[in-house]
Design an enzyme around this catalytic site. Structure first.
Site: not given
Lengths: 346, 346, 346, 346
Positions: C228, C266, C268
């Site tokens: 992340s 991930s 984000d």
């Protein structure tokens, strides 16, 4: 023209403005063009936020999509940039493109730099409901001239009911249309206004709730909700974009209290603007420079505006119905005016 | 017609489809109508998701607004209902209304129940960029006939570059236009495709990044970004709406790798659809009944599609530029074709 | 401590601030607490927006979720009310709850009216990445005391790399961590700053792009992206909430230019705040009254901030990697420091 | 335990399930842990979507934030990935972190691969309201053991009213708490259920509307709304994520019909899940492979679910109040049970 309050259909606790109308917000005017020849029951309604050129003197604005089953245009940019660049037009679903083109042509006529010199174009805002039950909507009859006529007709004392874009609308199985209401609010010691105009074309027959809790017997056989409702909110209270979004969202409260559950087929779309602290075409304030001064409401006072929005929206829907007579339209389709039904219910 | 790969501008690692085009997704076709007389440098591009009637046989679809500084129509309903009801048209900013009306008229002609009997209307999807640098956009020259011509021109082997809606577009100070690319993916043992078509009209002069990391000397004086970019993504991979939204969002990666920072004036809008598991006009599956069967991708496999979207979008932008010759337009305004500049840069 | 620029990894064209750090925004300070005993490779990083009590003196703030595969807390209220009420903590994924409780306890200690008398509670903001490759994350080792230590350690000259929340992070198969960068902007004749701090734990091995276009040979076998990245943006430029959202969204450009396609695994997440025109606990301005004065940027100037965000985010990721040495962690898992790999690549 | 219907407070037209409870959805169970010693009036309520391990057998889920003035966790990932990974916990505002940690610890105990080997972590879902009027919320008294006790207490026949997370809640100036209701729907010839559980802690004193339209005289002096309301919706009807979002959004209708205008201070948050067509930890279907089969509702049938959600939410709020006795809490603060007030109003 009968208003909702004349039928005892006022909503809520807050005081109304002098006209109980969106035009209680100083500068706001509304115009109509109606088309009723033959099988047509349709038209255009224009909301002008102030008396100047909207492209050069832009009100801060925001939108909220409660149900996106609709074909309105211009909302995407409103929420990206936070401003209106044209007046707002309301019309039937299939005439959005034509009305949008009409707004573009007017904006260019007044601002010849549009589309030249890298300064960008113009974002027309047009919202719609489907009047196909009473109107021969397939005729695509609304013209750019109709849009122009609605814009030219703008006035503070405007008609409500089956007029302009409201001409052929239906609501809870009754005749729908255009309605309005306003509330007066005191902030920092001065009077302010919040006004709402609705294009009411939603609600299942049999679901209508009156403010006193009565549910009105269906004037038409129950059918799936297939209409929509547009809510335009105006205020002179300074708000930042985020706050304006919070405020207009509460229009959904008013709709729910009318008996709607925001049906699948009902494209429920809200646009709000404030006439305070407007910006120029570059997104800046009036004084030039890299920053624009604005005011935001202290968030702890915003409940007043939420309540005003809920009350005014509920009442504006009833206002649209109160002012509309029974109408027969395309193929003999017919909608009863609420007044007649209330006579029976009382 | 020079493609990006012929100039060594291929992007990424995944294999392309046979045409390296959105038409590698079986059934997808693209048509153009161009207007180049006098000061006009504009047109219409049509994307047809399959060979049937889109109103009755609806692809699942989703949109993503990276930057809402734009005037596209139809997105609101795509994300509420998750389907396309018409082909997609691309055109210049001020012609969106006309193209929308053209789609409506075609849909009614093929489906006379639209706007009758409470079955609702139709949601035209039209996206746009501002070609006002090379085109006399104020002329509002695009007609419903142009929209019809683009739809009728649809084919699997279509032109890219300065054609259709791409005729007058600019990109990073060079000549922009329409570009395309595709990627081939293997899932459950079978070949699938994901294809992208872009209308590329964005990027500041001087900011263009080539896939090898070179930054290309500005062919025009630097100016504020005032264009836009539209990305249309097609796939035959079954996806639910949420997944399709996740996938098309990655088009932003491709734009960033071209050197853009998603500038203020660039309305960056993405629409994606899958040809798998389509629905009927009632939102149900082909077999009738209250439920529709569909398939979703196992989420753990979705990175392949993200990568494919990023690669294909980046390459489609370069493809639009690779295929476009130098053009002189309105008032002698001029955009150099990338090929000529690359000659100098190489 | 090696910074990205010392390795020739500076990004973009705009000038940096004096420290090339988020602390170039006056008042912003950063503190760390690291846990490296045994199999632990984890910690907490604190970002303090100013030297006062954040609960009473609230910076305007906004967030953007690029990929919601993450467990951060506090974002929902940031975007509803547009303010920060506590410092921001970064930590590992499973320690978010503990860090949130630590922020609550501190806020109550300084503001005993919280949770009393109908004045509401407090919204802790904690963001996270998964350091489970190097760290025994199952140990849930981070304590409220660690959170307190990071807050108490706050300073303008802070460490970057494998420290605090960055201790056990990985990035493109290399050692990740905490990185920072800033850009200096001139507006209305005065210097302003925009700074970024990243917690970089994303990117597939083999995908890393350097600013000169080189792609770095994978130091680890390719694997699905499972990390992340958190981006915290600070500025002293006055912005309304809508503008702050637009600005922080451009952090995604920086990530894409590093070679990421915003992979499935991930999470984000971006949070931005401005130190200008802060509000009190009632959401009002400092002078009391129903309205608060603020300034917004003229929208036409916002591209500078977009570019600064893109550049600073890209560079901050490389900064996190540049400052991190090779680390061996849980079960002998190992991440190579970028410096060592660059030696080989150069 | 008095239910809403026993007081004549049933809402709407659709038939209820056998229990008129969220547990009419097969497999759904609810548990409570209450803390009432000294000045404590708080607790935890757990909603378990099925009898298995939620981390491995994930219900499709969605959330909707009507008003983000709240501190719930886990929503961001629900909407990115469309699934639940843990049971749902409800508690007071300041205990969210502790309950989240408790869910993490349980998930790891049952799934030791969490946080190892790149397979990601776990997303705890905890929602909250502020019970600080009756409860000494500053004590942060809720422990991980309380969370565990609520989870272990799960059953189909569960208590409503001032119990679990509902122990110290207030609603329209009366005693609030936990309430539930359900509706039975016929689809494809088979019975299905949609159930709602609310944690009701919202509404200004004096604003409560009863289903018959009566407005109830304020039991407490009017004060700014400072509570919140959480709505958990369960169904066995197959829905894709987009549809589930549309359905849970209609919980706002039920709240509006109770008299709320979604006040500034009220964090109104909804989470819905379906027990149909669940997915595994990789986001795929039960059979492995790259695609998962699921069913979606034909969109034209969704109005039934909208109506059911509106009715069940309105009734569940009244159910929470109907079942709650008068309570005295922290510092002698007191909330009257609705039953007592109804006696006076009848």
């Amino acid at each position: 023209m009968t208003r909702a309050r004349e039928l005892g259909l006022g909503c809520g606790d807050l005081p109304t403005g002098a006209r109980n109308s969106i035009a209680d917000v100083a500068g706001v005017r509304v115009g109509h063009a109606s088309r009723t020849e033959g099988d047509l029951r349709t038209g255009v309604t224009a909301i002008l936020p102030h008396g100047g050129d909207v492209f050069r003197d832009r009100p801060r604005a925001a939108s909220h999509v409660l149900n996106g089953f609709g074909k309105s245009i211009g909302l995407m940019q409103i929420d990206e940039l936070g401003t209106l660049e044209t007046p707002i037009l309301l019309t039937n679903t299939l005439s959005v493109g034509t009305c949008g083109t009409a707004l573009i042509r007017r904006a260019i006529a007044a601002n010849p730099q549009i589309g030249r010199g890298g300064r960008g174009t113009v974002n027309p805002v047009v919202l719609e409901c489907n009047d196909g039950f009473l109107n021969d909507i397939q005729a695509l009859a609304v013209s750019e001239a109709d849009a122009g006529a609605a814009l030219d007709d703008a006035r503070a004392d405007f008609a409500v009911g089956a007029v302009g874009a409201g001409t052929g609308m239906s609501c809870f199985g009754f005749k729908g249309g255009v309605g309005t209401a306003s509330r007066r609010l005191r902030l920092d010691g001065a009077a302010h206004h919040l006004g709402v105009l609705v294009l009411a074309n939603f609600g299942r027959a049999g679901d209508l709730l009156l403010p006193d809790g009565r549910r009105l017997a269906p004037p038409a056989p129950p059918a799936a909700e297939s209409g929509s409702v547009i809510v335009i909110l105006a205020t002179d209270i300074p708000l930042e974009h985020r706050q304006l979004q919070r405020v207009i969202r509460r229009a959904g409260v008013g709709l729910a209290r009318c008996g709607a559950f925001w049906g699948n087929g009902s494209g429920d779309v809200f646009v709000g603007f404030t006439t305070a602290d407007r910006v120029d075409a570059d997104g800046g304030g009036r004084g030039g420079g890299d920053f624009a001064a604005l005011r935001a409401l202290a968030e702890g006072r915003i409940d007043k505006l939420f309540q005003a929005t809920a009350e005014a929206t509920q009442e504006a829907v009833l206002d649209a119905m109160a002012a509309s007579d029974t109408m027969t339209g395309r193929d003999g389709n017919r909608r009863i005016g609420l007044r007649h039904a209330l006579g029976g219910a009382a």
